[in-house]
Structure formats: C-alpha cells, structure tokens
Design a protein around this motif. Structure first.
Motif, PDB file in Angstrom:
ATOM      1  N   MET A   1       0.696  -1.401  -0.078  1.00  7.65           N
ATOM      2  CA  MET A   1      -0.001   0.132   0.253  1.00  7.65           C
ATOM      3  C   MET A   1       0.720   1.183  -0.185  1.00  7.65           C
ATOM      4  O   MET A   1       0.656   2.037  -0.817  1.00  7.65           O
ATOM      5  N   SER A   2       1.908   1.196   0.728  1.00  4.75           N
ATOM      6  CA  SER A   2       2.717   2.312   0.877  1.00  4.75           C
ATOM      7  C   SER A   2       3.470   2.831  -0.650  1.00  4.75           C
ATOM      8  O   SER A   2       3.754   3.896  -0.854  1.00  4.75           O
ATOM      9  N   THR A   3       3.877   1.610  -1.006  1.00  5.44           N
ATOM     10  CA  THR A   3       4.331   1.708  -2.400  1.00  5.44           C
ATOM     11  C   THR A   3       3.505   2.338  -3.651  1.00  5.44           C
ATOM     12  O   THR A   3       3.793   3.196  -4.091  1.00  5.44           O
ATOM     13  N   THR A   4       2.255   2.104  -3.453  1.00  5.46           N
ATOM     14  CA  THR A   4       1.176   2.900  -4.257  1.00  5.46           C
ATOM     15  C   THR A   4       1.117   4.034  -4.003  1.00  5.46           C
ATOM     16  O   THR A   4       0.828   4.962  -5.103  1.00  5.46           O
ATOM     17  N   LEU A   5       1.133   4.529  -2.635  1.00  7.47           N
ATOM     18  CA  LEU A   5       0.650   5.807  -2.386  1.00  7.47           C
ATOM     19  C   LEU A   5       1.692   6.766  -2.558  1.00  7.47           C
ATOM     20  O   LEU A   5       1.507   8.219  -2.688  1.00  7.47           O
ATOM     21  N   LYS A   6       3.009   6.505  -2.425  1.00  8.95           N
ATOM     22  CA  LYS A   6       4.195   7.325  -2.557  1.00  8.95           C
ATOM     23  C   LYS A   6       4.173   8.203  -3.668  1.00  8.95           C
ATOM     24  O   LYS A   6       4.089   9.411  -3.379  1.00  8.95           O
ATOM     25  N   ARG A 215       8.968  16.474  -0.217  1.00 13.40           N
ATOM     26  CA  ARG A 215       8.981  15.633   0.758  1.00 13.40           C
ATOM     27  C   ARG A 215       8.947  16.294   2.413  1.00 13.40           C
ATOM     28  O   ARG A 215       8.582  15.687   3.333  1.00 13.40           O
ATOM     29  N   PHE A 216       9.541  17.418   2.308  1.00 13.38           N
ATOM     30  CA  PHE A 216       9.067  18.428   3.454  1.00 13.38           C
ATOM     31  C   PHE A 216       7.720  18.499   3.924  1.00 13.38           C
ATOM     32  O   PHE A 216       7.376  18.691   4.962  1.00 13.38           O
ATOM     33  N   THR A 217       6.985  18.880   2.781  1.00 22.34           N
ATOM     34  CA  THR A 217       5.659  19.229   2.784  1.00 22.34           C
ATOM     35  C   THR A 217       4.874  17.814   3.430  1.00 22.34           C
ATOM     36  O   THR A 217       4.196  17.869   4.243  1.00 22.34           O
ATOM     37  N   VAL A 218       5.096  16.734   2.844  1.00 22.37           N
ATOM     38  CA  VAL A 218       4.469  15.428   3.509  1.00 22.37           C
ATOM     39  C   VAL A 218       5.009  15.157   4.740  1.00 22.37           C
ATOM     40  O   VAL A 218       4.245  14.748   5.630  1.00 22.37           O
ATOM     41  N   ALA A 219       6.485  15.272   5.049  1.00 27.02           N
ATOM     42  CA  ALA A 219       6.790  15.111   6.543  1.00 27.02           C
ATOM     43  C   ALA A 219       6.188  16.206   7.583  1.00 27.02           C
ATOM     44  O   ALA A 219       5.977  15.818   8.536  1.00 27.02           O
ATOM     45  N   LEU A 221       3.148  16.840   7.625  1.00 25.00           N
ATOM     46  CA  LEU A 221       1.704  16.164   7.940  1.00 25.00           C
ATOM     47  C   LEU A 221       1.934  15.127   9.281  1.00 25.00           C
ATOM     48  O   LEU A 221       1.065  14.671   9.728  1.00 25.00           O
ATOM     49  N   GLY A 222       3.097  14.862   9.437  1.00 23.62           N
ATOM     50  CA  GLY A 222       3.226  14.169  10.633  1.00 23.62           C
ATOM     51  C   GLY A 222       4.105  12.761  10.440  1.00 23.62           C
ATOM     52  O   GLY A 222       4.120  12.192   9.307  1.00 23.62           O
ATOM     53  N   GLU A 223       4.553  12.080  11.536  1.00 23.13           N
ATOM     54  CA  GLU A 223       5.444  10.771  11.287  1.00 23.13           C
ATOM     55  C   GLU A 223       4.335   9.656  10.408  1.00 23.13           C
ATOM     56  O   GLU A 223       4.762   8.955   9.720  1.00 23.13           O
ATOM     57  N   ASP A 224       3.096   9.613  11.140  1.00 22.04           N
ATOM     58  CA  ASP A 224       2.307   8.383  10.684  1.00 22.04           C
ATOM     59  C   ASP A 224       2.042   8.664   9.342  1.00 22.04           C
ATOM     60  O   ASP A 224       1.868   7.589   8.676  1.00 22.04           O
ATOM     61  N   VAL A 225       1.565   9.807   8.979  1.00 12.63           N
ATOM     62  CA  VAL A 225       1.259   9.949   7.505  1.00 12.63           C
ATOM     63  C   VAL A 225       2.366   9.985   6.557  1.00 12.63           C
ATOM     64  O   VAL A 225       2.229   8.945   5.407  1.00 12.63           O
ATOM     65  N   ALA A 226       3.430  10.392   6.878  1.00 13.05           N
ATOM     66  CA  ALA A 226       4.492  10.295   6.131  1.00 13.05           C
ATOM     67  C   ALA A 226       4.935   8.826   5.834  1.00 13.05           C
ATOM     68  O   ALA A 226       5.410   8.479   4.660  1.00 13.05           O
ATOM     69  N   THR A 227       5.166   7.987   7.071  1.00 13.00           N
ATOM     70  CA  THR A 227       5.464   6.575   6.994  1.00 13.00           C
ATOM     71  C   THR A 227       4.538   5.922   6.015  1.00 13.00           C
ATOM     72  O   THR A 227       4.786   5.065   5.219  1.00 13.00           O
ATOM     73  N   VAL A 229       2.700   7.025   3.499  1.00  9.25           N
ATOM     74  CA  VAL A 229       2.840   6.943   2.178  1.00  9.25           C
ATOM     75  C   VAL A 229       4.289   6.738   1.607  1.00  9.25           C
ATOM     76  O   VAL A 229       4.738   7.024   0.403  1.00  9.25           O
ATOM     77  N   GLY A 230       5.076   6.186   2.367  1.00 10.70           N
ATOM     78  CA  GLY A 230       6.354   5.429   1.911  1.00 10.70           C
ATOM     79  C   GLY A 230       7.456   6.336   2.157  1.00 10.70           C
ATOM     80  O   GLY A 230       8.522   6.197   1.495  1.00 10.70           O
ATOM     81  N   LEU A 231       7.338   7.524   3.014  1.00  7.83           N
ATOM     82  CA  LEU A 231       8.453   8.437   3.099  1.00  7.83           C
ATOM     83  C   LEU A 231       9.569   7.988   4.333  1.00  7.83           C
ATOM     84  O   LEU A 231       8.828   7.674   5.317  1.00  7.83           O
ATOM     85  N   ASN A 232      10.626   8.191   4.111  1.00 10.01           N
ATOM     86  CA  ASN A 232      11.695   7.845   5.276  1.00 10.01           C
ATOM     87  C   ASN A 232      11.712   9.132   6.182  1.00 10.01           C
ATOM     88  O   ASN A 232      12.278  10.040   5.812  1.00 10.01           O
ATOM     89  N   TYR A 233      10.661   9.151   7.219  1.00 14.76           N
ATOM     90  CA  TYR A 233      10.431  10.401   7.900  1.00 14.76           C
ATOM     91  C   TYR A 233      11.685  10.848   8.616  1.00 14.76           C
ATOM     92  O   TYR A 233      12.076  12.135   8.568  1.00 14.76           O
ATOM     93  N   HIS A 234      12.358   9.996   9.259  1.00 12.75           N
ATOM     94  CA  HIS A 234      13.904  10.338   9.919  1.00 12.75           C
ATOM     95  C   HIS A 234      14.790  10.768   9.103  1.00 12.75           C
ATOM     96  O   HIS A 234      15.434  11.949   9.438  1.00 12.75           O
TER      97      HIS A 234
END
Length: 333
Positions: A1-6, A215-219, A221-227, A229-234
């Motif tokens: 799912m995360s790969t599709t949403l990214k 990517r900053f914009t997605v980050a 939105l919070g760690e849960d949302v970023a993770t 959608v497949g983003l490496n939050y940290h």
C-alpha cells in the motif's frame, strides 16, 4: 500500500505547486525587490559618484553588502519555513529554537581553540554546533507531551537562553565577551569583498530545499502520514535539520543574528497563499530579502552617518508581528 501511495502523494503535491510557481504577481514582487536592492546599492555615507575611488568602494562594499542581503534574507526565511513544517508549529524559527545560540557557541569554541582560524573553519564549527543544537531541540520536542502552539517556541527559547548563558560565561572567562557581542549584533557593516563569499553556500541550501520541498511538505503532515505514504520520515528530518544548521551557521558567522525573519515571513506568506512549500518558496525568498533590505536601509539612514544594527530593527518589527500572530490565533481559537 505504501508503495502505491508514495508517487500519488509526492508527485501530486508537485503537480499542484508547479502551476503556482510562476505567476504575473511574482514578476511584480521581483521588480519591487530589485528596486529595493538598487536603492541599497546607492545608499551610504561615502559618495561613490564624487569620490576619487568611488568605483572601487562600490565594488568592495556596496555590491557585497547587497548580495549578502539577498542571500542572508532568503536563507533565514527559508530556514524558518522548513523548521515550521518539520515541527508543525508556526511560531518556531532558528532564533526561537536556540539554533542561532548554538551556532554562536560553536563559533566561540573555534575562536578559543584557534584564534587565527579561517572563515571556513569558523563556519564549520558554527554549522556543526547548530546541527547538534537543533537535534537536541527536536529530541526535547519528542518528550514534550503538551505541544500547544506556544509551548514549542517557549521550550526553544529556554534552551537558547541556557546556551546563550553558557556562551556568555565562557566568553567572560576567556576575555571574548566583546567579540561575542559583535558576532550577535546582526549587522551588514563588516560585509566586504573577500569576507562574504561563503554566503553563497546558502544559495545551494536553497536549491536543495526546492528539490526536496514536496517531501518536506509530506513530512510536515506528521510521522504516521509520512510513513504510510512510503516516506523515510527520520531521513527527511535529518536532511531538514542539516540544511537549517548550514544556513544558520553560515549567516551567523558572516552577518550575525537576524531575529524573527524566519518567523514572520513564512507566516505572512502562508496566510495569503496556504501551506504549499514549493509554491511558497519564491515568495518566502522575496519577502525575506525585502524585509531584511528595508530594515538595513532604515538602520543605515536613521542616524546617518552612523548605523543601527539590522538585528535591532528586525527585533522590534519581529516582536510586534509575533505578538500580532499570537493574538490572531487566540481570536481564532
């Protein structure tokens, strides 16, 4: 799912902001800023037209000073915008999170260890300390259970006050208190040809921020949302912290502290245009340059032939805007 949403999340943000980057209004903004910069070039005590070495003085002082206004104003405004996204708080920026104080501590440490250090060495020490300090602020933030809008900057201001006190004590013990005061004065008076060129590094920081803006914009939105959608939050947090530290460290070494510029500019732009980082970046840069240039012009002319540090003008303006933003949020709440 995360790969599709990214690609949907990140590329979708890019498509939404792509059409908003270049607008007719932006050309007007560029023209206004260009006029201010032209005024800066020809404002000063020395008569560059009538003096024997007017052309040489123009190249040595006026051009470097104007370029420094552009780079420092844009860098600190962008740093504030990125920091506000990463912390999800509109009241933070390098001078309200202790980042500037940490940069000053790093600069002081380098000067104590090596009094004859080059400007690159000073810059490296300031950037390293600013990075460590910003990471400490983020670690404190993760431990704070109550993250109300004013709690976050209060934590940052308290940390900055502690670091500033440590710097003052060390400077007092090493007879460098006067030098510390000069570094934090936040003035473009000492910007000369051959002493400001490291500021071009912050132009590269701006390019990197633009490239990873989505990517900053997605980050933001919070760690849960970023993770999700497949983003490496940290990883994005580390990149953002590094860019903020580089910009703050370089500006601190060359110019000094520029308070509140990273606070007021992103808030004004967001109130008008929303929270799209990539679409707002050109406007944030332009407004940051304009505010710093206007404050510098006021500082140069208000008690001519002497100068008032630009940080003093920015502090007064920024404090007033900060209070207005707090009152505005209280009314909305």
């Amino acid at each position: 799912m995360s790969t599709t949403l990214k690609p949907v999340a990140v590329n979708g943000a890019a498509k939404r902001s792509k059409g908003r980057l270049f607008e007719p209004k932006l050309l007007v903004g560029i023209a206004v800023v260009a006029a201010l910069l032209a005024l800066s070039l020809f404002t000063g005590v020395y008569d560059i037209f009538g003096g024997e070495d007017g052309g040489e003085m123009f190249a040595i002082t006026r051009i470097p000073r104007t370029i420094a206004l552009v780079l420092a104003g844009a860098a600190m405004a962008m740093s504030g915008l990125v920091m506000q996204l990463l912390t999800q708080n509109r009241f933070v920026e390098p001078t309200t999170t202790g980042t500037t104080e940490w940069a000053g501590l790093g600069l002081l440490a380098v000067m104590i260890i090596n009094p004859h250090a080059s400007i690159l060495t000073k810059m490296s020490g300031a950037v390293f300390a600013a990075f460590i300090g910003t990471m400490i602020f983020f670690l404190f933030l993760r431990r704070v259970s109550l993250k109300a809008s004013l709690t976050v900057p209060i934590v940052g201001i308290m940390l900055g006050a502690v670091v500033g006190a440590v710097s003052t004590f060390i400077a007092l013990q090493t007879d460098m208190l006067q030098s510390l005061g000069i570094w934090f004065a936040g003035s473009f008076t000492s910007v000369l040809r051959g002493q400001y060129e490291v500021l071009w590094i912050v132009a590269l920081v701006g390019v990197v921020i633009f490239l990873v803006a989505d990517r900053f914009t997605v980050a933001g939105l919070g760690e849960d949302v970023a993770t999700n959608v497949g983003l490496n939050y940290h990883q994005i947090m580390l990149i953002g912290t590094g860019l903020i530290a580089i910009a703050t460290g370089v500006v601190t070494v060359v110019v000094g502290s520029l308070p509140f510029i990273g606070l007021i500019v992103p808030n004004i732009v967001s109130m008008v245009r929303g929270d799209d980082l990539r679409g707002n970046l050109p406007w944030v840069c332009l407004l940051g340059i304009a505010i710093v240039t206007v404050c510098d012009l006021v500082g140069r002319t208000i008690i001519m032939p002497f100068e008032v540090p630009v940080s003093l003008i920015l502090g007064v303006v920024g404090a007033a805007v900060f209070i207005a933003l707090v009152l505005r949020q209280r009314r909305r709440a």
